[in-house]
Design an enzyme around this catalytic site. Structure first.
Site, PDB file in Angstrom:
ATOM      1  N   ARG A 109     -14.881   5.074   3.970  1.00  9.19           N
ATOM      2  CA  ARG A 109     -13.305   4.345   3.996  1.00  9.19           C
ATOM      3  C   ARG A 109     -13.327   3.615   5.466  1.00  9.19           C
ATOM      4  O   ARG A 109     -12.546   4.468   6.520  1.00  9.19           O
ATOM      5  CB  ARG A 109     -11.776   4.950   3.515  1.00  9.19           C
ATOM      6  CG  ARG A 109     -10.760   4.476   3.447  1.00  9.19           C
ATOM      7  CD  ARG A 109     -10.219   5.218   2.380  1.00  9.19           C
ATOM      8  NE  ARG A 109      -8.603   4.594   2.529  1.00  9.19           N
ATOM      9  CZ  ARG A 109      -7.547   4.998   2.996  1.00  9.19           C
ATOM     10  NH1 ARG A 109      -7.670   5.811   3.877  1.00  9.19           N
ATOM     11  NH2 ARG A 109      -6.579   3.770   3.075  1.00  9.19           N
TER      12      ARG A 109
ATOM     13  N   HIS B 265      -4.817  -2.397   5.819  1.00  8.65           N
ATOM     14  CA  HIS B 265      -4.288  -0.792   6.583  1.00  8.65           C
ATOM     15  C   HIS B 265      -3.062  -1.505   6.867  1.00  8.65           C
ATOM     16  O   HIS B 265      -3.714  -0.860   9.239  1.00  8.65           O
ATOM     17  CB  HIS B 265      -5.499  -0.169   7.339  1.00  8.65           C
ATOM     18  CG  HIS B 265      -5.112   1.315   7.074  1.00  8.65           C
ATOM     19  ND1 HIS B 265      -5.892   2.472   6.693  1.00  8.65           N
ATOM     20  CD2 HIS B 265      -4.070   2.118   7.319  1.00  8.65           C
ATOM     21  CE1 HIS B 265      -4.607   3.613   6.963  1.00  8.65           C
ATOM     22  NE2 HIS B 265      -4.255   3.067   7.728  1.00  8.65           N
TER      23      HIS B 265
ATOM     24  N   GLU C 191      -0.738   2.771   1.444  1.00  6.56           N
ATOM     25  CA  GLU C 191       0.765   3.860   1.843  1.00  6.56           C
ATOM     26  C   GLU C 191       1.375   2.107   1.603  1.00  6.56           C
ATOM     27  O   GLU C 191       2.144   2.306   2.931  1.00  6.56           O
ATOM     28  CB  GLU C 191       0.219   4.539   3.627  1.00  6.56           C
ATOM     29  CG  GLU C 191      -1.031   4.979   2.919  1.00  6.56           C
ATOM     30  CD  GLU C 191      -0.429   5.792   4.299  1.00  6.56           C
ATOM     31  OE1 GLU C 191       0.593   5.802   5.416  1.00  6.56           O
ATOM     32  OE2 GLU C 191      -0.906   7.060   3.952  1.00  6.56           O
TER      33      GLU C 191
END
Ligand SMILES: OC[C@H]1NNC[C@@H](O)[C@@H]1O
Length: 445
Positions: free
Chosen positions: A75, A119, A164
């Protein structure tokens, strides 16, 4: 011997800004983390992602390392500003070519690529327009996602929209400890809504794309919240903490609504959330990625901010991040998600620990603490699968030591040690152990 299901995807996870280095090479634009880390005082020791693990140049050797570890999957994230230097508009073909080469090398090594679209490295040019606090970001993100689906979707089957979103909004816009370093609750709560809206828009773009047999999901950092005592006040405090840390993102994505408890508590700070937005946010996904590190233990704290909770330190043991080691929390979280959110397909997209590793004169790194941390969490994951949870893979954070955001390079999470002076990689004891777990698809109980 505890065996995992056939085809269980054992892997490792990383993120672009944390490992690549060369943030402005070959036409890439600056991200908000390039700006934030270059702003004195924001990152320990003034560390930046300028070099990191030099993965932008050492990617071939790193894929060889993944093959040596026997990883089934990897990932990684695409740096939005490497592909779209201004965040939208002109494509930087050289930047995109880096990811083409990486994907091809992974496939050749028999490693399944999982791409995280975002990210944390938002193009600085979009932050200049308000970033995640500007509702237009949902369209910019969907366009960026559609570009990658079009260019890489013929070879990449697994896609994660955001990593997140809670951290992006809370740490970046409310607490101010991550990029873009804002401390504005109103902006932060709008950022949450726009992140989730962007997620939904990207899922819709994925469904409209020509990615064959692809699957798309989102990765959430989730931490079960426990009351510090059995008092009514602390039980209620744990409910509030759970709503803010977990249900704030889970409920809109799976149920198309925000927790009423939060809407009431945040009152006029809460953003407008039209029904049409909530329907977009709840566009069905194929899997949920869970990042689990530890739990929260909270007590009622009258007058302490909107939530009126305080964190209660636990005896430990703890990792080098000060996070309590609590493997049972992973089992409890997985079973809860399975039961409360319709039994979705799950991947643990991050789990791991920072410890103060030492490179021995012998050349080894005997990180037995990390090995034990992982072993105890793998056992809880196996327990959850036995309980019926549809867990299909596990990505250890992280493949190698890397730039740990505001902590810089002071925290090592890798199962591979990085000597930043020489960029030498050394597989740690936990890495050698993990290779055996993957090879046997199981572990001794
Ligand atoms: O703190 C460890 C990890 N947590 N989740 C997001 C990653 O980028 C972090 O390095």
């Amino acid at each position: 011997m505890l065996r995992f299901p056939e085809g269980f995807l054992w892997g490792c996870a990383t993120a672009a800004y944390q490992i690549e280095g060369s943030p402005l090479a070959d036409g890439a634009g600056p991200s908000i983390w390039h700006r934030f880390s270059h702003t004195p005082g924001n990152v320990e020791r003034g560390d930046t992602g300028d070099v990191a693990c030099d993965h932008y140049r050492r990617w071939r050797d790193d894929v060889a390392l993944m093959r040596e570890l026997g990883l089934k999957a990897y990932r990684f994230s695409v740096a939005w500003p490497r592909v779209l230097p201004d965040g939208r508009g002109a494509v930087n073909e050289t930047g995109l070519a880096f990811y083409h080469r990486l994907v091809d090398a992974l496939l050749e090594a028999g490693i399944v690529p999982f791409i995280t679209l975002y990210h944390w490295d938002l193009p600085g040019a979009l932050q200049d327009l308000g970033g995640w606090a500007n509702r237009d970001v949902a369209g910019w993100f969907a366009d960026y996602a559609a570009l990658l689906f079009d260019r890489l979707g013929d070879r990449v089957r697994h896609w994660i929209t955001l990593n997140e979103p809670w951290c992006v909004a809370h740490l970046g816009y409310i607490a101010g400890v991550h990029a873009p370093g804002m401390r504005d609750l109103w902006a932060g709560l709008r950022a949450v809504h726009h992140l989730l809206l962007a997620h939904g828009r990207a899922v819709q773009a994925f469904r409209a794309s020509n990615v064959k047999k692809g699957r798309i999901g989102i990765t959430l950092n989730l931490a079960p919240q426990y009351p510090a005592s059995r008092s009514e006040a602390d039980l209620a405090a744990a409910q509030r903490a759970d709503a803010y840390h977990n249900r704030l993102v889970l409920d809109p994505i799976f149920s198309g609504r925000y927790p009423e408890l939060l809407v009431r508590r945040f009152n006029d700070a809460w953003p407008d959330a039209p029904q049409a937005d909530l329907e977009t946010i709840a566009t069905p996904i194929d899997f949920l990625g869970i990042n689990y590190y530890s739990r929260g233990v909270v007590a009622h704290a009258p007058g302490a901010g909107f939530l009126e909770t305080r964190s209660v330190a636990q005896p430990g043991p703890h990792t080098a991040m000060g996070w309590e080691i609590y493997p049972e929390g992973l089992f409890e979280l997985l079973v809860r998600i399975h039961g409360e959110y319709g039994g979705p397909t799950l991947y643990i997209t991050e789990n791991g620990a920072a410890f103060d590793d030492r490179l021995e004169p012998s050349g080894g790194v005997h990180d037995t603490d990390r090995l034990d941390y992982l072993r105890r969490h793998f056992l809880q994951a196996h327990r959850a699968i036995e309980a019926g949870v549809r867990l299909q893979g596990y990505f250890v954070w992280s493949l190698m030591d890397n730039f740990e955001w505001a902590h810089g390079y002071s925290k090592r999470f890798g199962i591979v040690y990085v000597d930043y002076e020489t960029q030498r990689r050394v597989i740690k004891q936990s890495g050698h152990w993990y290779r055996e777990i993957i090879a046997r698809n199981g572990l001794e109980n």
